[in-house]
Structure formats: C-alpha cells, structure tokens
Design an enzyme around this catalytic site. Structure first.
Site, PDB file in Angstrom:
ATOM      1  N   HIS A  97      -1.672  -3.768  -5.231  1.00 24.10           N
ATOM      2  CA  HIS A  97      -1.415  -2.346  -5.486  1.00 24.10           C
ATOM      3  C   HIS A  97      -1.994  -1.543  -4.326  1.00 24.10           C
ATOM      4  O   HIS A  97      -2.986  -1.941  -3.714  1.00 24.10           O
ATOM      5  CB  HIS A  97      -2.029  -1.915  -6.822  1.00 24.10           C
ATOM      6  N   CYS A 109      -1.430   3.886 -11.507  1.00 23.25           N
ATOM      7  CA  CYS A 109      -2.669   3.226 -11.912  1.00 23.25           C
ATOM      8  C   CYS A 109      -3.239   4.020 -13.076  1.00 23.25           C
ATOM      9  O   CYS A 109      -3.464   5.222 -12.950  1.00 23.25           O
ATOM     10  CB  CYS A 109      -3.661   3.218 -10.739  1.00 23.25           C
TER      11      CYS A 109
END
Lengths: 308, 308
Positions: free
Chosen positions: B208, B239
């Site tokens: 990520h 997130c």
C-alpha cells in the site's frame, strides 16, 4: 555526520510557493522558514530572485531574507536566474545562489527566454561578480532526466553541462527531474556517471513526484551514492503540465523513509509533520504528502475493542 | 515470458471497491473486469466471498463471477476468508482462491474475529475441501511488514507462517504490507529470506502507498528477485486508519515505472490510463494515481510559442 546521512534541502518556500495562486504573506513565510531551520535543516532554498512580474508569489524574496533568523549550521539558498538576480541575492546576504539552466534547448527558451548557452554565459558573468563575496554557488541542470517538449536528453549533453558548471568554479551541481520523467534505472546510471565528477558532498538530486516515482528515484540515487536531495514540505510544487499531479517529492515522506531504513537525516520528523499539517491553511488546499495524513509507521493505533 | 517480466495482479475491484462507501453497480464491475482482462492482465483479483453484511460493497461476488467473460490466459482470483467463503467461491467457478491471515494476533482478531492459528486451521479444512477441484490456491500473510496495533512483526514469525502455508499444499504466497508500513530495506531483507522458500513464480508482494513508499518498495522487492505484485487501478484502496491517505499502489503508475525501466509487463498502458480516468465516475471521487493525470513520460507537450 556519518557517510550514510541523507541531506535534505527544503525547497517548499521556493519551488512550492512559486506555483501557488495565493500569495503566502511574508510573515508566514518567515515563520515557516524559521520553524524549518529549527527542525534541523542544514540547507533551505528560501526564495527566488526572479522578476516579480514573472513570479509574483516570490516578489518578497528580499524581505523574507531580511526577516528570517539565521540559524548557525543552516545554509540559506536563493534561486537566481540571471546576473540581475545575483545582484539582488548578494544584497540580501544569501549564503548560496543556485543558478539554473535546462539541458533542453526548447525548455530553456520557454523557461528563461534564451538558449542554454546564453544562460551559461550569464553564469560566467555571475561567477565573476561573486568572486570574493561570502557566498557559495550551485548550478542546476534542469530537464536532466527528460524534457516535456523534447523528450529524452542525451546523457553526454547532461554530463557536458555539469563539466561546464565545474569549469566555471561553481561549487555544487543539481540534477533536476523538472517535470517528473525520471525512472530508477536511468537515475542509477546518471548518478553513477556524474558522481565521480562532482562528489557526494556537492551533488544534489531534485525529483518531482509527477508520476509517483519520486521516492523510488531517491532510493536508486541513494543506492548509487548520492546523498543530497531537494524536497518540499507536504509535497508542494505541482506541475504546470499536469493539473492535479503532485509536485516535488515530499520532505516528511522522504524523511520517514530514510529513518525507517536506518538512514539518518538529522531532522525532527514529528516537527516536520506538524508543519506540513499547517500548510493547507497557508495555501488554501490539501497537499499531497502522505505521512502527515497517515502518521509515522511507529505511530500505532489502539486495538479495536473486539480484538481484546 | 522473460525472466525479468513484472507480473501485475489487478486488485481494484476487490481491495479497491471493498472500502468505497458507494456500491459500484454489478454491470459496471463486470465491464471493468472484462476491460482489464483485455488490457492484458494474467491475474485479476475479482472480488471477495466475505459476509455481505461485513462488506456490502462486494455482496455481488457470485453475480460478478457469473457475468464476466473468461479470457484465456487470465486467472480470476477471489479472496476467501473462511471455509464457507471457499464453498461459495468454488460454486462461482473461480480459478484461484486467496486465503488471508495476519501474522499479528491483534490484527487477525480485529479483521477475522479469531487468532491466526484458528484462521490457518480453517485453511487446512479449505485445502481438504478443494482437493481435486479445478482451482489453485494462494495464501496471504497480512501485516507481514508491521501491524498498526502491534508494530513490527518478527521476521521468523512471518517465515513460519509462510512455511505453514506451504506445508498445507497452498500453491502461492503473498506478503502483504496491509497498512503501508514497509520500507525498502526491510522489503529487500524479507524477500531475500522468503524467495528461496516460495520461488519467484509463486511469491506475490502486496504494497500500500499509505506513506508514499509503495513504488520504492516495489523497486526493492524487484531488485531482490520478486516478480509478482498486487496493484489497484488508480491507486484505489484507502486505509481505514488514515483518512485521505492513498491506498494500494497504483497499477498504471507501477506499469509506467516498469516500462520506463525497460521491464516488460505485457500490459497495455494507454488502455489502463483510459480505464483509470473513468474511475471517478464509478466511485464518486478523485483517485490518487499520478500517471493518469500527468500522462506517460513519452507523452510530450507542444513547445510554447515563444520557444519557437
């Protein structure tokens, strides 16, 4: 300072603010620069002595230099496009002037209104005028990793421009990826080629994150031996050709990466995150930096109740 | 396919859409997946057979699988959290099921409501149930590079979980940086440790971009020998702990980096950019990917008139 230390030159108040449509008040610029120095920067590119008509956002360069507190250990740099700018920079008692010419003929004509050769002839006059003055010099090779008009630039042409800078007695050299076209393999190759000429203490890499590769390019440059990098708090900077694209690589994201890798920077990351979180107030919009939003990796979260 | 080919597994319709507050209509999901397959993906993580109550955005997983055209050469994957999900995935004729358990006890309890050991015991039952079925298997080590609740995870614990997966006969392994805590040095070390156990054809890295390091981590993993990476079109994903933070690494930014580095992917980058530019219509907001905004480095701009 250890040999693996990564030096960040903060450029937000120059490369960041110059593209902002709002004029950040002089007092706010001074406050930010003083706070950045307090966070540990050894180098800050404060402003630019360009024509106030061309870049109204930096019309207060002299006032900013006269207003900041000079922290011992911090080199306060100004960008200078021409001999007239150099005079103004000397009068403002800058520590270092940063000259800039593109390796791309088309880009330099668009940006500076003259050929690269004419820009560099101006550098020679500037070097004559600053001889004996208490100022160091740096010169930037803009579009070193590609030109948005011409595309790829021959490595030999970039190297020749670096050598010309050094032959003029210029102290430091910056290789700039002006519009974010570099890739890590290209960066590794160019750093390997230029580093022996310039040395790690005098070579700066200037990356933009226009295509998301900014920190990957830093990693490649660092692994090739480069140690000094420009970066802008919050990732300010933008790109004139790409509305919505990010700007310079983000200082606090770079510093977080370095610290997580065990590479020292001498910088106070929590202080930087605090300053970055204040940027939207100054520029009137969200900024691209990620660590200021997400926190450092070591900033843990409480476990959800059901996990107890 | 050459040994330096970088394989991208597209996860936008699973890891991207699962966090979106809007429900992307099933027909739009199908259209996007078919267009992604046509752009050349050899692997697409289509959806997740989780509880529709837990993830309403993916409640149509079975309908999506029945609606897509199966392109020869593309492996259509589904995330499966438990034996019930595996049954649904088999009924939907997925090509591969991807199991997931965190190395962090706290994260697995938060995410799955059980200990990692209990999750992996479930995997053993799933492996029994799929034996003989025309389906391959992959298992993900979530929080392999750090847990947002517990922090760093011991490398030996990660390696032990990988070995447990392999001992169950699971075909492939993914190391996931679930909340963007990894750094390039850590990535290089963990890949060097795990690659000899799993092999480059069966190891996937899932990063990520939460703290801006996604592509730097890819570079470190690739240079350590990893060849397969998850990425999401447009950098979808987000997130849960960082409002405003970016999500998965961005497919088109990764593909642009690879192609610029001379690394083949087999993917049609202009087609990906076109699909990414349509994402805001589907999810109702701007997406973090940069190349879709800036264009490829080779997409040059006309020189300004005064430069002529």
């Amino acid at each position: 300072m250890s040999g693996d230390t990564l030096i960040v030159q903060e450029v937000a108040t120059r490369d960041g603010f110059q593209i902002e449509p709002v004029f950040v008040p002089t007092a706010e610029k001074i406050r930010l620069i003083d706070a950045l120095a307090a966070a540990g920067f050894s180098r800050i590119e404060v402003s630019s002595f360009v024509s106030p008509k061309a870049v109204p956002a930096l019309a207060d360069a002299a006032e900013v230099f006269s207003g900041i507190r000079r922290r011992p250990g911090t080199v306060y740099v100004a960008l200078v496009p021409n001999p007239k700018g150099a005079e103004r920079a000397l009068a403002a008692k800058v520590d270092e002037i940063n000259l800039v010419a593109s390796v791309s003929e088309t880009h330099n004509r668009a940006n500076m209104g003259m050929s690269p050769a004419d820009s560099i002839a101006g550098f020679a006059r500037i070097m004559d005028s600053v001889r004996g003055a208490p100022v160091s010099t740096n010169a930037t090779v803009a579009t070193a990793f590609g030109c948005p008009f011409e595309g790829d630039q021959p490595v030999d042409k970039v190297v020749a421009q670096v050598e010309r800078y050094l032959s003029l007695g210029i102290d430091g050299v910056t290789l700039a990826d002006t519009t974010g076209m570099a890739n890590p393999r290209q960066v590794g190759r160019l750093v390997a080629r230029v580093l022996p000429l310039v040395g790690p203490g005098r070579l700066t890499l200037h990356f933009h994150n226009t295509r998301g590769l900014g920190l990957a390019n830093v990693l490649a440059a660092y692994d090739a031996g480069a140690r000094r990098f420009d970066a802008a708090l919050g990732g300010l900077g933008g790109c004139p050709f790409a509305p919505g694209a990010t700007g310079n690589i983000c200082t606090e994201d770079l510093v977080s990466m370095a610290h997580e890798m065990g590479v020292p920077t001498g910088l106070d990351l929590p202080a930087l995150i605090g300053l970055s979180r204040d940027l939207p107030r100054l520029v009137g919009h969200d900024v691209p930096g990620q660590v200021a939003k997400a926190g450092r990796p070591c900033d843990l979260h409480p476990a959800p109740a059901k996990a107890a």
